[in-house]
Structures are given as structure tokens and as C-alpha cells.
Design an enzyme around this catalytic site. Structure first.
Site, mmCIF file in Angstrom:
data_model
loop_
_atom_site.group_PDB
_atom_site.id
_atom_site.type_symbol
_atom_site.label_atom_id
_atom_site.label_comp_id
_atom_site.label_asym_id
_atom_site.label_seq_id
_atom_site.Cartn_x
_atom_site.Cartn_y
_atom_site.Cartn_z
ATOM 1 N N GLU A 57 -6.724 -0.400 3.759
ATOM 2 C CA GLU A 57 -5.433 -0.780 3.195
ATOM 3 C C GLU A 57 -5.398 -2.249 2.806
ATOM 4 O O GLU A 57 -5.869 -3.111 3.553
ATOM 5 C CB GLU A 57 -4.307 -0.484 4.192
ATOM 6 N N CYS A 85 -2.592 6.495 5.673
ATOM 7 C CA CYS A 85 -1.898 5.825 4.567
ATOM 8 C C CYS A 85 -1.196 6.894 3.750
ATOM 9 O O CYS A 85 -1.847 7.691 3.063
ATOM 10 C CB CYS A 85 -2.874 5.033 3.711
ATOM 11 N N HIS A 112 -3.684 1.873 -5.877
ATOM 12 C CA HIS A 112 -4.710 2.583 -5.115
ATOM 13 C C HIS A 112 -5.948 2.796 -5.966
ATOM 14 O O HIS A 112 -5.853 3.126 -7.148
ATOM 15 C CB HIS A 112 -4.192 3.944 -4.640
ATOM 16 N N CYS A 135 5.216 1.965 1.514
ATOM 17 C CA CYS A 135 4.353 2.457 2.589
ATOM 18 C C CYS A 135 4.818 3.856 2.946
ATOM 19 O O CYS A 135 5.952 4.037 3.404
ATOM 20 C CB CYS A 135 4.413 1.532 3.807
ATOM 21 N N GLY A 159 -1.526 6.399 0.021
ATOM 22 C CA GLY A 159 -2.909 6.697 -0.334
ATOM 23 C C GLY A 159 -3.177 8.186 -0.398
ATOM 24 O O GLY A 159 -3.910 8.664 -1.274
#
Length: 281
Positions: free
Chosen positions: A211, A220, A162, A77, A223
Site C-alpha cells: 500500500e 486493501c 492502483h 480506503c 485494491g
């Protein structure tokens, strides 16, 4: 009932509950159930994820256990790692501003900057479909379907999968409408995070995200990294990009290219303490 002390943190509005390992042990709950309990926005503290300090990391100076709000494990994360880095430093668990963190995505190196931001070496992007994982022949420009509509998508892993979609649609509306079905697409055997991106220039994009395990969030980090990588590989973006998310902006730098992807991605952004408290679980 057990009382445990917690810290609430956020990076661009992507928010987390952070626990020392001793506080986690007081709960007498497994980590997944504790994550669902603490992250519940009505009956708990409320957060997108739970971070627990790992007191015995392998091959790193510190480490974490990270769980999404639904109790699922996340390998990585981006906003969380910035918050975690500031937490262990401010708590005196680490005595230097650049150090290694053991994660399920490998060893991650954050650096605390004098202006309060944190720069993180997010490692090299994973582009091989079988390692992302994604059931496609190429990670670039494949078709994904959601709500009966077809999109051109790209797949990149930053330690977590992703699906990146460049679009002229309103990115927030697109994430809300299409994100869940793409997350659960059979293309992605471990599900996926979903990014909808509008390109503003070669050095700036807008991004909204659905997410995996959380739904809509304000930001994110992984991301943002994956989206910039996909944009560079497609020839849309330069090597340093401002990524505007609902919760604020990140600076993403990647010196890779389609012919030379063997470079780490660097992410810079804020990490903020919100409050501390005690809760019965």
C-alpha cells in the site's frame, strides 16, 4: 501532554485508529503528525491509518479525514470505510444503516448488514490514465519495471491509484520484493498502491498488496476492487469474485465490461472493533 480517547478497529487485519473530532482537537497536533504518532507500532497505538470523524461534511450525512501511517493523505480506503461506517453507527452519530460519507474520493455509500458485514458502493472505477493518474497511453497491459524485472501491469483508480499485476509468482514474496519500487515508479506521479494477483478461477483470486504510504498490509479494499475490475476488463474474471487477502476474504461485484464500464463497484466484508483506550500525546 494531552490525553485523548481512541477506538481501534480492523477490517481483515487492515487496522485503524478512530477518533471523534473533539478528541483530535485535544491533541493540539496537526492531523498528519498525529497520524504518525498514533500509528507507530512501537511508541503509539499501532495502525495502518488514522480516521477522524469530520463534523462538517459537504453534501453527505457524515465524513472523515483519513491519513496513512506515514502521515500522508489517502483519498479512499476500502477496509477503512467499512470500519468507519460501523463506528459512526455504533457511536450513535448516524441513526440508520445506509448513509453517505464524504471522502476525498467523493460521496461513498456504505450499508450495514444483519450478519455484521458492511457492503459499500465504492463508486465507478476510473480508467482514464490521466485521471488515475498514470503516465501511460492505455490503462491496460503496459510495462512496469522493478528490481530489473519487467511486468505487465494495469492501472485503475478507486479514488486512489492502483497498479495491478497478474502473476504466477508467489504474491506475498512479489509484493515484498517489488512493491516499493513500483509504488515510486515515474509512471505514477502520485505514487500508487501495488497489487499482485494469482487467479484461482474466474470467481476467485489471491491478492497481496503493497500500500502507498503503508507498505505491506493484511488487506486493501480498494485494491481488491481495482484488481477485480482489471481482471474483468482483461477477460480473466466473472462479475462476482471472492478476493482472498492475508487477513481474510472480500466479495467484490462489478457488472461492468470493456464495452460498458459505467457501473459502481460493490465491496462486502467485515468491520470489527478491537479495543478502546486512552493515550498521552
Amino acid at each position: 501532554m494531552a490525553k485523548i480517547k481512541f477506538t481501534k478497529m480492523q477490517g481483515l487485519g487492515n487496522d485503524f485508529v478512530v477518533l471523534d473530532y473533539e478528541e483530535y482537537k485535544k491533541s493540539n497536533m496537526n492531523k498528519a503528525e498525529l497520524a504518525k504518532c498514533l500509528c507507530d507500532r512501537h511508541f503509539g497505538v499501532g495502525a495502518d491509518g488514522l480516521m477522524i470523524v469530520n463534523p462538517n461534511p459537504e453534501n453527505a450525512e457524515t465524513g472523515w479525514f483519513f491519513y496513512n501511517s506515514d502521515g500522508s493523505i489517502a483519498q479512499m480506503c476500502g477496509n477503512g470505510i467499512r470500519c468507519f461506517a460501523r463506528y459512526v453507527y455504533e457511536k450513535g452519530l448516524i441513526d440508520k444503516t445506509e448513509f453517505s460519507v464524504d471522502t476525498l474520493a467523493g460521496k461513498i455509500i456504505p450499508k450495514l448488514n444483519n450478519d455484521g458485514t458492511v457492503t459499500v458502493d465504492m463508486n465507478k472505477p476510473v480508467l482514464e490514465p490521466e485521471k488515475i493518474p498514470a503516465n501511460v497511453s492505455s490503462n491496460l497491459n503496459f510495462e512496469v519495471v522493478s528490481c530489473g524485472e519487467k511486468f505487465v501491469a494495469n492501472a485503475v483508480s478507486m479514488g486512489n491509484p492502483h497498479c495491478i499485476i497478474f502473476t504466477d509468482k508467489d504474491t506475498k514474496s512479489a509484493a515484498l520484493k517489488y512493491g516499493s519500487e513500483v509504488e515510486n515508479s515515474p509512471i505514477f506521479p502520485e505514487k500508487t498502491n501495488v497489487e499482485f494477483i494469482k487467479i484461482l478461477s474466474r470467481s476467485e483470486i489471491n491478492l497481496d498488496v503493497w500500500e502507498r504510504g503503508c507498505g505491506i498490509t493484511l488487506a486493501c479494499g480498494t485494491g481488491a476492487c481495482a484488481s477485480v475490475v482489471a481482471g474483468i476488463l482483461n477477460g480473466y474474471l466473472d462479475n462476482k469474485v471472492k478476493v482472498n487477502l492475508p487477513g481474510g476474504a472480500l466479495i467484490i461485484e462489478w457488472n461492468g465490461s470493456k464495452n460498458d464500464a459505467d457501473h459502481s463497484v460493490f465491496m462486502t466484508g467485515p468491520a470489527t472493533f478491537a479495543f478502546v483506550g486512552e493515550i498521552e500525546v
